[in-house]
Design a protein around this motif. Structure first.
Motif, PDB file in Angstrom:
ATOM      1  N   ARG A  79       0.840  -1.196   0.000  1.00 25.34           N
ATOM      2  CA  ARG A  79       0.000   0.000   0.000  1.00 25.34           C
ATOM      3  C   ARG A  79       0.875   1.246   0.000  1.00 25.34           C
ATOM      4  O   ARG A  79       1.920   1.288   0.634  1.00 25.34           O
ATOM      5  CB  ARG A  79      -0.906   0.007   1.223  1.00 25.34           C
ATOM      6  N   GLU A  80       0.379   2.259  -0.687  1.00 25.84           N
ATOM      7  CA  GLU A  80       1.143   3.510  -0.751  1.00 25.84           C
ATOM      8  C   GLU A  80       0.811   4.377   0.462  1.00 25.84           C
ATOM      9  O   GLU A  80      -0.279   4.318   1.012  1.00 25.84           O
ATOM     10  CB  GLU A  80       0.843   4.259  -2.043  1.00 25.84           C
ATOM     11  N   LEU A  81       1.773   5.176   0.843  1.00 25.89           N
ATOM     12  CA  LEU A  81       1.613   6.068   1.981  1.00 25.89           C
ATOM     13  C   LEU A  81       0.754   7.256   1.571  1.00 25.89           C
ATOM     14  O   LEU A  81       1.007   7.905   0.551  1.00 25.89           O
ATOM     15  CB  LEU A  81       2.988   6.552   2.465  1.00 25.89           C
ATOM     16  N   LYS A  82      -0.281   7.534   2.366  1.00 29.23           N
ATOM     17  CA  LYS A  82      -1.157   8.675   2.096  1.00 29.23           C
ATOM     18  C   LYS A  82      -0.976   9.688   3.218  1.00 29.23           C
ATOM     19  O   LYS A  82      -0.845   9.331   4.389  1.00 29.23           O
ATOM     20  CB  LYS A  82      -2.617   8.238   2.046  1.00 29.23           C
ATOM     21  N   GLU A  94      -0.088  10.553   8.439  1.00 27.01           N
ATOM     22  CA  GLU A  94       0.435   9.696   7.373  1.00 27.01           C
ATOM     23  C   GLU A  94       0.004   8.264   7.678  1.00 27.01           C
ATOM     24  O   GLU A  94       0.216   7.773   8.783  1.00 27.01           O
ATOM     25  CB  GLU A  94       1.957   9.781   7.304  1.00 27.01           C
ATOM     26  N   THR A  95      -0.608   7.615   6.693  1.00 27.29           N
ATOM     27  CA  THR A  95      -1.101   6.263   6.902  1.00 27.29           C
ATOM     28  C   THR A  95      -1.061   5.479   5.599  1.00 27.29           C
ATOM     29  O   THR A  95      -1.104   6.057   4.518  1.00 27.29           O
ATOM     30  CB  THR A  95      -2.545   6.273   7.453  1.00 27.29           C
ATOM     31  N   LYS A  96      -0.974   4.151   5.730  1.00 30.00           N
ATOM     32  CA  LYS A  96      -1.022   3.282   4.556  1.00 30.00           C
ATOM     33  C   LYS A  96      -2.397   2.625   4.432  1.00 30.00           C
ATOM     34  O   LYS A  96      -2.677   1.963   3.441  1.00 30.00           O
ATOM     35  CB  LYS A  96       0.055   2.191   4.644  1.00 30.00           C
TER      36      LYS A  96
END
Length: 121
Positions: A79-82, A94-96
């Protein structure tokens, strides 16, 4: 649909299936397949083998081909970091994934659509 109509429809389907079954019973190819299967099963019983033994004997790679899809299903793209920035408080998260405690609180307070608009690209 009434019970009588349903009954007649099922009766019609049954008659069609019985006709198809009678047609297949007269098929020479089917008779040969049934004879082959019967003789094969008798032979397997005589020597104490199973169909799996025969498959492995004739095609040793068959068991490894069956297991191959199970190995590929466990891999997936990370998963990409958002990054979300709250314009009201200036706080950054910041969360994946979407299971972040602060992110959930924001979505409860401000609504999910508005919080998604805070996503930094």
């Amino acid at each position: 649909m009434s019970k009588l109509a349903e009954y007649r429809q099922l009766e019609k389907h049954l008659a069609e299936q019985l006709q198809a079954l009678e047609t297949m019973k007269g098929d020479d190819a089917l008779k040969k397949e049934i004879e082959f299967e019967t003789k094969l099963r008798e032979l397997l019983d005589k020597y104490g083998f199973s169909l799996k033994h025969i498959i492995n004997l004739l095609d040793p790679q068959s068991s490894s081909r069956r297991q191959a899809p199970a190995q590929t299903t466990g891999t997936r793209k990370p998963r990409e970091l958002k990054t979300y920035k709250n314009p009201h408080s200036g706080e950054v998260v910041e969360t994946k994934g979407g299971n972040h405690k602060t992110l959930k609180e924001w979505k409860t307070k401000h609504g999910a659509d508005e919080v998604e608009s805070w996503l930094k690209k």
